[in-house]
Write an enzyme that holds these catalytic residues in place. Structure first.
Site, mmCIF file in Angstrom:
data_model
loop_
_atom_site.group_PDB
_atom_site.id
_atom_site.type_symbol
_atom_site.label_atom_id
_atom_site.label_comp_id
_atom_site.label_asym_id
_atom_site.label_seq_id
_atom_site.Cartn_x
_atom_site.Cartn_y
_atom_site.Cartn_z
ATOM 1 N N LYS A 170 0.849 -1.191 0.000
ATOM 2 C CA LYS A 170 0.000 0.000 0.000
ATOM 3 C C LYS A 170 0.886 1.243 0.000
ATOM 4 O O LYS A 170 1.998 1.222 0.551
ATOM 5 C CB LYS A 170 -0.897 -0.059 1.247
ATOM 6 C CG LYS A 170 -1.972 1.005 1.353
ATOM 7 C CD LYS A 170 -2.904 0.690 2.543
ATOM 8 C CE LYS A 170 -3.925 1.774 2.804
ATOM 9 N NZ LYS A 170 -4.861 1.404 3.899
ATOM 10 N N SER B 111 -9.796 1.720 3.045
ATOM 11 C CA SER B 111 -8.891 2.512 2.249
ATOM 12 C C SER B 111 -7.909 1.699 1.411
ATOM 13 O O SER B 111 -7.327 2.238 0.463
ATOM 14 C CB SER B 111 -8.117 3.462 3.157
ATOM 15 O OG SER B 111 -7.288 2.738 4.045
ATOM 16 N N SER C 299 -9.901 -1.017 7.063
ATOM 17 C CA SER C 299 -9.357 -0.786 5.722
ATOM 18 C C SER C 299 -8.697 -1.978 5.039
ATOM 19 O O SER C 299 -8.365 -1.889 3.857
ATOM 20 C CB SER C 299 -8.352 0.349 5.757
ATOM 21 O OG SER C 299 -9.050 1.571 5.733
#
Ligand code: GLN
Length: 477
Positions: free
Chosen positions: A79, A154, A178
């Site tokens: 990420k 997210s 997330s």
């Protein structure tokens, strides 16, 4: 499609490497060609790294010499909020668009030592704030299962990268859901580990008392392998769990699973989700688990607690982005104006909203009314979980109140967007581990997930239940 699409687990990948069915280079070339074909449309990856070749060579050497670790030669996506020395990590914010990491996150170090192949960095909601990846400064990411829908957030890029076959595992971060929510939206397994079990060193802070890194994978076995490969004590993270405490955990064989019926009775949960959840309960029963109703009124307050504590921590963590120390600097005549303009132009609306909310709940006069009250309830929830997990091994809920929604559907309604986190935030507040496993589909054909929460450091309970559930689900299909 991947040429090697049948190699869909770490176990199969390693077997193939060892029996020389294929090489690391063949596998990675296959992935890279596929990514080049599908990523421009999907926007799961913001960047494919330019030094993958070196990693491939190193992994080939390690395998040739028998130096094989759990993640050797495994294609991994990270990420965009995990530091990888020399490379841009932007948290998908204009603020850090050109920011290059000066050191490696502990997980990145660990991946490199093990000879994993870090493919690239994935899109996310700006500074991990959101549930749809629509708050990214670098465009939306599509859900590979239906390109008109969001991949969740997210860690939406992490989930999409995996669901489009752009990696075998993805690392996400989870502050309130997330990892698990995008995993559920994209038909994947997502693990939020126990707070402090993986190091936060080199993970850009959102809400430090809630943040944790964890894997998104295609099956529970890969989640288990990834977790044990990456969990370790790290002295660079003051909240990292000491080795002695990890060793002291006695793993138990789960038998009894709680169902918080009254928590599930509230509004906003779709009928599809309810039906799928009832089916999941039957599968657990068929697998031999004893299901018991549990009464946990505090669960209903978890979302409110989260949306006070999280912005409070966000407002202080993001104070460092001031146009002086990191990131975007919009030079003005005075220092104060430079701060203001840099933050106004660097942060998107959702980040600004949370900084404002957080500053408000921490301000004189409101601190007691909001922050302290939420902290008190957090303590109460932790205590209630301790008592609960003395009696049962885990409890289950759906992962999300609905399946993946369409772009724009919730973008202008923050409260509705925040509802996405209703089932996932309790685990962050209490610091306990939770796992989302694909369970079924909604009437749009979008994946749904079963959410399993266990006691502190009881990841093994999650893996055991998760594997049983997977087996029953696949046998029924
Ligand atoms: N969707 C949640 C939020 O917007 C969770 C974010 C996260 O876990 N990073 O805060």
């Amino acid at each position: 499609m991947l040429k090697f699409s049948h190699i869909d687990s770490i176990e199969k990948l390693h077997q193939g490497y060892l029996s020389k069915d294929f090489t690391v280079r063949e596998i990675i070339d296959d992935y890279l060609a596929h990514i080049a074909a599908v990523n421009p449309e999907m926007n799961a990856y913001l960047e494919i790294f330019d030094d993958i070749d070196d990693l491939v060579n190193r992994a080939e050497q390690m395998i040739a010499s028998g130096d094989i670790h759990p993640l050797t030669g495994v294609p991994v996506a990270i990420k965009d909020n995990m530091l990888y020395k020399g490379k841009i990590s932007s948290a998908s914010s204009r603020m850090l668009e050109h920011h290059r990491a000066t050191y490696n996150a502990d997980v990145v170090d660990n991946l490199l030592t093990q000879g994993a192949i870090i493919i690239g960095r994935t899109n996310m909601d700006e500074f991990a704030m959101g549930s749809s990846t629509e708050t990214s400064a670098f465009g939306i990411t599509k859900n590979p299962r239906d390109m008109t829908r969001v991949p969740g957030g997210s860690s939406g890029g992490a989930a999409a990268a995996l669901a489009m076959d752009g990696a075998l595992i993805s690392l996400g971060s989870d502050t309130g859901g997330s990892i698990r929510q995008p995993a559920s939206f994209c038909g994947l397994v997502g693990l939020k580990p126990t707070y402090g079990s993986l190091s936060r060193s080199g993970l850009m802070a959102m809400a430090s008392s809630l943040d944790i890194i964890g894997p998104l994978t295609k099956n529970v076995d890969d989640a288990e392998r990834s977790f044990y490969a990456l969990a370790r004590h790290d002295e660079n993270d003051s909240t990292s769990i000491p080795q002695s405490m990890r060793d002291a955990v006695t793993s138990r064989i789960p038998k009894k699973i709680g169902v918080p019926r009254s928590f599930l009775a509230q509004d906003g949960i779709s009928e599809d989700v309810r039906l799928d959840f009832e089916k999941s309960l039957k599968l657990l029963e068929q697998a031999g688990y004893e299901l018991v109703d549990i009464d946990m009124p505090l669960l209903e307050h978890a979302l409110a607690i989260y949306y006070i504590l999280m912005p409070a921590e966000v407002s202080s963590n993001l104070a460092r982005f001031d146009g002086v120390r990191y990131g975007l600097r919009v030079e003005q005549d005075t220092l104060i104006d430079t701060y203001k303009e840099s933050r106004t132009q660097g942060f998107g609306p959702e980040v600004q909203r949370r900084i404002l909310l957080g500053t408000y709940v921490l301000s004189h006069g409101y601190y007691d009314a909001f922050y302290n009250k939420a902290m008190y309830l957090r303590g109460a929830l932790e205590q209630a979980f301790k008592t609960l997990f003395a009696d049962i091994d885990a409890f289950v809920t759906p992962t999300t109140p609905t399946g993946a929604f369409r772009f724009g559907e919730k973008r202008d309604n923050p409260l509705e967007m925040y509802m996405s986190d209703i089932f996932t935030v309790p685990a962050n507040i209490a610091g306990v581990p939770a796992l989302s496993v694909p369970s079924g589909q909604d009437s749009n054909g979008m994946p749904l997930g079963l959410h399993i929460t266990a006691g502190y450091l009881q990841e093994s309970v999650l893996f055991a239940i998760g594997k049983d559930f997977e087996r029953m689900r696949d046998a029924q299909a």
